[in-house]
Design a protein around this motif. Structure first.
Motif, PDB file in Angstrom:
ATOM      1  N   MET A 170      51.910  37.657  48.294  1.00  0.00           N
ATOM      2  CA  MET A 170      50.493  37.394  48.100  1.00  0.00           C
ATOM      3  C   MET A 170      50.293  35.918  47.786  1.00  0.00           C
ATOM      4  O   MET A 170      50.955  35.369  46.919  1.00  0.00           O
ATOM      5  CB  MET A 170      49.974  38.268  46.936  1.00  0.00           C
ATOM      6  N   THR A 171      49.363  35.282  48.485  1.00  0.00           N
ATOM      7  CA  THR A 171      49.091  33.863  48.257  1.00  0.00           C
ATOM      8  C   THR A 171      48.349  33.683  46.930  1.00  0.00           C
ATOM      9  O   THR A 171      47.787  34.636  46.377  1.00  0.00           O
ATOM     10  CB  THR A 171      48.213  33.269  49.380  1.00  0.00           C
ATOM     11  N   ILE A 172      48.334  32.449  46.439  1.00  0.00           N
ATOM     12  CA  ILE A 172      47.620  32.177  45.187  1.00  0.00           C
ATOM     13  C   ILE A 172      46.123  32.447  45.352  1.00  0.00           C
ATOM     14  O   ILE A 172      45.464  32.927  44.431  1.00  0.00           O
ATOM     15  CB  ILE A 172      47.913  30.750  44.664  1.00  0.00           C
ATOM     16  N   HIS A 173      45.598  32.164  46.539  1.00  0.00           N
ATOM     17  CA  HIS A 173      44.180  32.453  46.813  1.00  0.00           C
ATOM     18  C   HIS A 173      43.920  33.957  46.702  1.00  0.00           C
ATOM     19  O   HIS A 173      42.926  34.383  46.101  1.00  0.00           O
ATOM     20  CB  HIS A 173      43.808  31.923  48.199  1.00  0.00           C
ATOM     21  N   GLU A 174      44.809  34.750  47.243  1.00  0.00           N
ATOM     22  CA  GLU A 174      44.668  36.216  47.155  1.00  0.00           C
ATOM     23  C   GLU A 174      44.810  36.698  45.713  1.00  0.00           C
ATOM     24  O   GLU A 174      44.079  37.590  45.276  1.00  0.00           O
ATOM     25  CB  GLU A 174      45.706  36.901  48.058  1.00  0.00           C
ATOM     26  N   GLN A 175      45.733  36.082  44.972  1.00  0.00           N
ATOM     27  CA  GLN A 175      45.907  36.438  43.556  1.00  0.00           C
ATOM     28  C   GLN A 175      44.632  36.146  42.763  1.00  0.00           C
ATOM     29  O   GLN A 175      44.205  36.950  41.927  1.00  0.00           O
ATOM     30  CB  GLN A 175      47.079  35.662  42.946  1.00  0.00           C
ATOM     31  N   LYS A 176      44.031  34.996  43.033  1.00  0.00           N
ATOM     32  CA  LYS A 176      42.789  34.632  42.348  1.00  0.00           C
ATOM     33  C   LYS A 176      41.692  35.646  42.672  1.00  0.00           C
ATOM     34  O   LYS A 176      40.939  36.048  41.776  1.00  0.00           O
ATOM     35  CB  LYS A 176      42.342  33.217  42.754  1.00  0.00           C
ATOM     36  N   ASN A 177      41.605  36.059  43.920  1.00  0.00           N
ATOM     37  CA  ASN A 177      40.578  37.035  44.299  1.00  0.00           C
ATOM     38  C   ASN A 177      40.800  38.394  43.652  1.00  0.00           C
ATOM     39  O   ASN A 177      39.824  39.070  43.301  1.00  0.00           O
ATOM     40  CB  ASN A 177      40.479  37.155  45.817  1.00  0.00           C
ATOM     41  N   VAL A 178      42.042  38.793  43.442  1.00  0.00           N
ATOM     42  CA  VAL A 178      42.327  40.047  42.735  1.00  0.00           C
ATOM     43  C   VAL A 178      41.789  39.969  41.305  1.00  0.00           C
ATOM     44  O   VAL A 178      41.130  40.894  40.824  1.00  0.00           O
ATOM     45  CB  VAL A 178      43.847  40.365  42.750  1.00  0.00           C
ATOM     46  N   VAL A 179      42.044  38.847  40.638  1.00  0.00           N
ATOM     47  CA  VAL A 179      41.546  38.673  39.265  1.00  0.00           C
ATOM     48  C   VAL A 179      40.017  38.694  39.273  1.00  0.00           C
ATOM     49  O   VAL A 179      39.398  39.367  38.443  1.00  0.00           O
ATOM     50  CB  VAL A 179      42.080  37.364  38.632  1.00  0.00           C
ATOM     51  N   ARG A 180      39.397  37.969  40.187  1.00  0.00           N
ATOM     52  CA  ARG A 180      37.926  37.944  40.274  1.00  0.00           C
ATOM     53  C   ARG A 180      37.362  39.361  40.444  1.00  0.00           C
ATOM     54  O   ARG A 180      36.404  39.742  39.773  1.00  0.00           O
ATOM     55  CB  ARG A 180      37.475  37.066  41.436  1.00  0.00           C
ATOM     56  N   ASN A 181      37.954  40.130  41.340  1.00  0.00           N
ATOM     57  CA  ASN A 181      37.473  41.495  41.587  1.00  0.00           C
ATOM     58  C   ASN A 181      37.668  42.395  40.374  1.00  0.00           C
ATOM     59  O   ASN A 181      36.783  43.190  40.037  1.00  0.00           O
ATOM     60  CB  ASN A 181      38.170  42.093  42.819  1.00  0.00           C
ATOM     61  N   ASN A 182      38.801  42.263  39.695  1.00  0.00           N
ATOM     62  CA  ASN A 182      39.053  43.069  38.489  1.00  0.00           C
ATOM     63  C   ASN A 182      38.043  42.759  37.392  1.00  0.00           C
ATOM     64  O   ASN A 182      37.490  43.665  36.760  1.00  0.00           O
ATOM     65  CB  ASN A 182      40.475  42.840  37.966  1.00  0.00           C
ATOM     66  N   ILE A 183      37.797  41.483  37.155  1.00  0.00           N
ATOM     67  CA  ILE A 183      36.839  41.078  36.118  1.00  0.00           C
ATOM     68  C   ILE A 183      35.434  41.554  36.485  1.00  0.00           C
ATOM     69  O   ILE A 183      34.684  42.044  35.637  1.00  0.00           O
ATOM     70  CB  ILE A 183      36.870  39.546  35.898  1.00  0.00           C
ATOM     71  N   ARG A 184      35.054  41.435  37.749  1.00  0.00           N
ATOM     72  CA  ARG A 184      33.732  41.883  38.199  1.00  0.00           C
ATOM     73  C   ARG A 184      33.529  43.369  37.872  1.00  0.00           C
ATOM     74  O   ARG A 184      32.459  43.771  37.412  1.00  0.00           O
ATOM     75  CB  ARG A 184      33.576  41.653  39.706  1.00  0.00           C
ATOM     76  N   GLU A 185      34.540  44.183  38.082  1.00  0.00           N
ATOM     77  CA  GLU A 185      34.444  45.619  37.795  1.00  0.00           C
ATOM     78  C   GLU A 185      34.330  45.883  36.294  1.00  0.00           C
ATOM     79  O   GLU A 185      33.555  46.735  35.870  1.00  0.00           O
ATOM     80  CB  GLU A 185      35.636  46.375  38.393  1.00  0.00           C
ATOM     81  N   ILE A 186      35.084  45.156  35.499  1.00  0.00           N
ATOM     82  CA  ILE A 186      35.017  45.335  34.035  1.00  0.00           C
ATOM     83  C   ILE A 186      33.640  44.932  33.508  1.00  0.00           C
ATOM     84  O   ILE A 186      33.076  45.599  32.632  1.00  0.00           O
ATOM     85  CB  ILE A 186      36.136  44.541  33.331  1.00  0.00           C
ATOM     86  N   LYS A 187      33.072  43.846  34.034  1.00  0.00           N
ATOM     87  CA  LYS A 187      31.749  43.385  33.585  1.00  0.00           C
ATOM     88  C   LYS A 187      30.687  44.463  33.755  1.00  0.00           C
ATOM     89  O   LYS A 187      29.756  44.548  32.965  1.00  0.00           O
ATOM     90  CB  LYS A 187      31.317  42.136  34.373  1.00  0.00           C
ATOM     91  N   LYS A 188      30.828  45.270  34.786  1.00  0.00           N
ATOM     92  CA  LYS A 188      29.850  46.325  35.057  1.00  0.00           C
ATOM     93  C   LYS A 188      29.813  47.386  33.954  1.00  0.00           C
ATOM     94  O   LYS A 188      28.847  48.134  33.839  1.00  0.00           O
ATOM     95  CB  LYS A 188      30.154  47.006  36.397  1.00  0.00           C
ATOM     96  N   LEU A 189      30.847  47.442  33.134  1.00  0.00           N
ATOM     97  CA  LEU A 189      30.927  48.434  32.061  1.00  0.00           C
ATOM     98  C   LEU A 189      30.118  48.032  30.832  1.00  0.00           C
ATOM     99  O   LEU A 189      29.924  48.838  29.927  1.00  0.00           O
ATOM    100  CB  LEU A 189      32.390  48.658  31.656  1.00  0.00           C
ATOM    101  N   TYR A 190      29.642  46.785  30.791  1.00  0.00           N
ATOM    102  CA  TYR A 190      28.924  46.263  29.635  1.00  0.00           C
ATOM    103  C   TYR A 190      27.434  46.149  29.940  1.00  0.00           C
ATOM    104  O   TYR A 190      27.047  45.694  31.009  1.00  0.00           O
ATOM    105  CB  TYR A 190      29.482  44.894  29.225  1.00  0.00           C
ATOM    106  N   THR A 191      26.611  46.521  28.960  1.00  0.00           N
ATOM    107  CA  THR A 191      25.162  46.416  29.120  1.00  0.00           C
ATOM    108  C   THR A 191      24.708  44.976  28.881  1.00  0.00           C
ATOM    109  O   THR A 191      25.449  44.159  28.312  1.00  0.00           O
ATOM    110  CB  THR A 191      24.422  47.322  28.123  1.00  0.00           C
TER     111      THR A 191
END
Length: 180
Positions: free
Chosen positions: A1-22
């Motif tokens: 996995m490239t560093i760009h792909e790794q960064k996008n995985v982190v971005r997507n994970n954080i985006r999903e967690i943010k949805k759990l907060y009001t």
């Protein structure tokens, strides 16, 4: 996995967690973050501070900016093509919707005295224990932050602070990270 792909995985994970907060939860967490910043000497001693006009999923800055702009010079970024221009915040009535992400931006002349900015409060998708910052991927902040020696405080919610995030040579490190 490239560093760009790794960064996008982190971005997507954080985006999903943010949805759990009001919205209220993010607002409360944001207040805790800015209370810590207000207690710091670097904040107390800075007459000119750069912040950002927050999006709904970011550490909320609106209340903090409104509290302080009459006592300190508050500079906000304005997107222009691939760069951030700096403009002074002079009140909500002097804001417009910018060209990127529908972010509020000040209207008026560009603030050209970047050397007077002693403190920059920086948003990010994620930060790590080595003060690395992961942004949204356009490089706006890295280009701007490379031009200044101002003290850089990354702000994030606890779940955005990771042990390690993928970082490259051009990614600008923070001086510290403040979280709830």
């Amino acid at each position: 996995m490239t560093i760009h792909e790794q960064k996008n995985v982190v971005r997507n994970n954080i985006r999903e967690i943010k949805k759990l907060y009001t919205t209220d939860q993010k607002a409360q967490k944001s207040k805790l973050i800015f209370q810590q910043i207000e207690a710091m000497d670097v904040f107390k001693n800075a007459d000119v501070i750069m912040l950002y006009w927050s999006l709904p999923d970011e550490v909320q800055t609106h209340e903090f900016i409104l509290k302080w702009f009459s006592r300190k010079t508050i500079i906000l970024p304005s997107v222009s093509g691939n760069d951030l221009l700096l403009k002074q915040f002079t009140g909500i009535e002097n804001m417009t919707v910018g060209e990127s992400h529908n972010i509020g931006e000040p209207v008026g002349a560009e603030y050209s005295q970047i050397e007077k900015i002693l403190l920059i409060i920086v948003p990010g998708v994620a930060f790590d224990e080595n003060y690395n910052r992961l942004g949204r991927g356009r490089g706006y902040y890295d280009r701007l932050l490379s031009l200044t020696d101002a003290f850089k405080i990354g702000v994030c919610f606890d779940f955005q602070f990771l042990n390690e995030i993928p970082a490259e040579a051009f990614d600008i490190k923070m001086n510290c990270v403040v979280r709830d």
